[in-house]
Design a protein around this motif. Structure first.
Motif, PDB file in Angstrom:
ATOM      1  N   TYR A  33      15.442   1.936  -8.195  1.00  0.00           N
ATOM      2  CA  TYR A  33      14.174   2.642  -8.325  1.00  0.00           C
ATOM      3  C   TYR A  33      14.221   3.696  -9.431  1.00  0.00           C
ATOM      4  N   TYR A  38       9.940  -1.390 -13.769  1.00  0.00           N
ATOM      5  CA  TYR A  38       8.886  -2.215 -13.191  1.00  0.00           C
ATOM      6  C   TYR A  38       8.862  -2.197 -11.667  1.00  0.00           C
ATOM      7  N   LEU A  42       5.569  -2.437  -8.992  1.00  0.00           N
ATOM      8  CA  LEU A  42       5.467  -3.670  -8.218  1.00  0.00           C
ATOM      9  C   LEU A  42       5.493  -3.382  -6.722  1.00  0.00           C
ATOM     10  N   THR A  43       6.312  -2.433  -6.316  1.00  0.00           N
ATOM     11  CA  THR A  43       6.379  -2.063  -4.898  1.00  0.00           C
ATOM     12  C   THR A  43       5.042  -1.534  -4.404  1.00  0.00           C
ATOM     13  N   LEU A  45       2.117  -2.162  -5.660  1.00  0.00           N
ATOM     14  CA  LEU A  45       1.146  -3.257  -5.662  1.00  0.00           C
ATOM     15  C   LEU A  45       1.311  -4.141  -4.433  1.00  0.00           C
ATOM     16  N   VAL A  46       2.562  -4.423  -4.061  1.00  0.00           N
ATOM     17  CA  VAL A  46       2.825  -5.262  -2.886  1.00  0.00           C
ATOM     18  C   VAL A  46       2.360  -4.558  -1.615  1.00  0.00           C
ATOM     19  N   ILE A  47       2.669  -3.260  -1.495  1.00  0.00           N
ATOM     20  CA  ILE A  47       2.251  -2.501  -0.317  1.00  0.00           C
ATOM     21  C   ILE A  47       0.729  -2.451  -0.216  1.00  0.00           C
ATOM     22  N   THR A  49      -1.495  -4.536  -1.504  1.00  0.00           N
ATOM     23  CA  THR A  49      -2.017  -5.864  -1.178  1.00  0.00           C
ATOM     24  C   THR A  49      -1.834  -6.187   0.297  1.00  0.00           C
ATOM     25  N   GLY A  50      -0.636  -5.875   0.835  1.00  0.00           N
ATOM     26  CA  GLY A  50      -0.374  -6.147   2.244  1.00  0.00           C
ATOM     27  C   GLY A  50      -1.288  -5.371   3.175  1.00  0.00           C
ATOM     28  N   TYR A 148      -6.216  -0.160  -9.218  1.00  0.00           N
ATOM     29  CA  TYR A 148      -6.354  -0.513  -7.804  1.00  0.00           C
ATOM     30  C   TYR A 148      -7.815  -0.664  -7.382  1.00  0.00           C
TER      31      TYR A 148
END
Length: 244
Positions: A33, A38, A42-43, A45-47, A49-50, A148
């Motif tokens: 981290y 990146y 990315l983390t 964005l994944v959180i 989205t979930g 976002y």
């Protein structure tokens, strides 16, 4: 003996897990981290989205709060960004020079890090113009807010197309009783009603005695006699005597 061996085995496994976790896993994750440009974006964005897909958020269903939280976290957590996120800023400052966004990570002791973000413009003549980090925070806030909002709009459209969840909280139960059971219930209710009525009616001879006591002015003995032969309360027995 077997119990002692099990206890020792549990302690050993716990100690080995802690050593592995704090001695290798967490430092490795921290290094990723700190030095991977990146992985932070990315983390997030994944959180995001979930959460949005899991809770079915849309613009009409509180997604604005999720966007606000992720924007603020991203501004603080990923201030330096990555080369892809910094491209628009590079285009903005290109007439002045080359953008320089740096993150200094100083490791003072095991597990102790000091992180600082810096932004500067390298001009063609070699002059370096150092800018306040506040500009970098402002740019990252606007960038994450726009990013976002767009992603949230797309995910919201996906959520609207997903089938509605069917939550069955209460199951309807057929309360119809069988015919024989209904007859038993009806008979029991009738029996109780008759018993209650019987407890409120005086036999003729007792009623005559009560009436005679009332005529003689013996109200209290009359009320006591009524209560002895019925299930009337004190007030009900008094009213009964007064109405005779």
């Amino acid at each position: 003996m077997k119990k002692n061996a099990i206890v020792l085995l549990v302690v050993f496994v716990f100690a080995a897990t802690m050593v592995l976790l704090f001695g290798w896993v967490l430092p490795a994750v921290l290094q990723i981290y700190l030095h991977n440009y990146y992985i932070r974006g990315l983390t997030l964005l994944v959180i995001f989205t979930g959460v949005v897909l899991g809770k079915r958020f849309t613009w009409s269903n509180h997604i604005v709060y999720v966007i606000a939280v992720v924007t603020l976290v991203g501004m603080m957590f990923d201030t330096s960004g990555n080369p892809m996120y910094n491209k628009p800023l590079e285009w903005i400052v290109s007439p002045m020079g080359e953008l320089q966004v740096m993150q200094d990570v100083n490791n003072y002791a095991p597990g102790e890090y000091a992180i600082s973000d810096n932004i500067a413009i390298l001009k063609q003549d070699g002059e370096i113009i150092e800018l306040s980090t506040a500009w970098l925070y402002l740019y990252r806030f606007v960038q994450y807010l726009a990013l976002y909002s767009i992603v949230g709009t797309v995910l919201g459209a996906v959520n609207r197309r997903l089938p509605e969840r069917d939550y069955k909280l209460i199951q309807t139960v057929d309360e119809t009783l069988p015919a024989d059971l209904e007859q038993k219930v009806a008979a029991e209710l009738k029996r109780r009603e008759e018993a209650a009525s019987a407890g409120r009616i005086l036999p003729d001879d007792i009623q005559a005695s009560v009436w005679k006591m009332k005529q003689d002015g013996k109200l209290i003995p009359a009320i006591k006699l009524v209560r002895m032969h019925t299930n009337l309360s004190l007030g009900e027995a008094k009213q009964y005597v007064e109405k005779l």
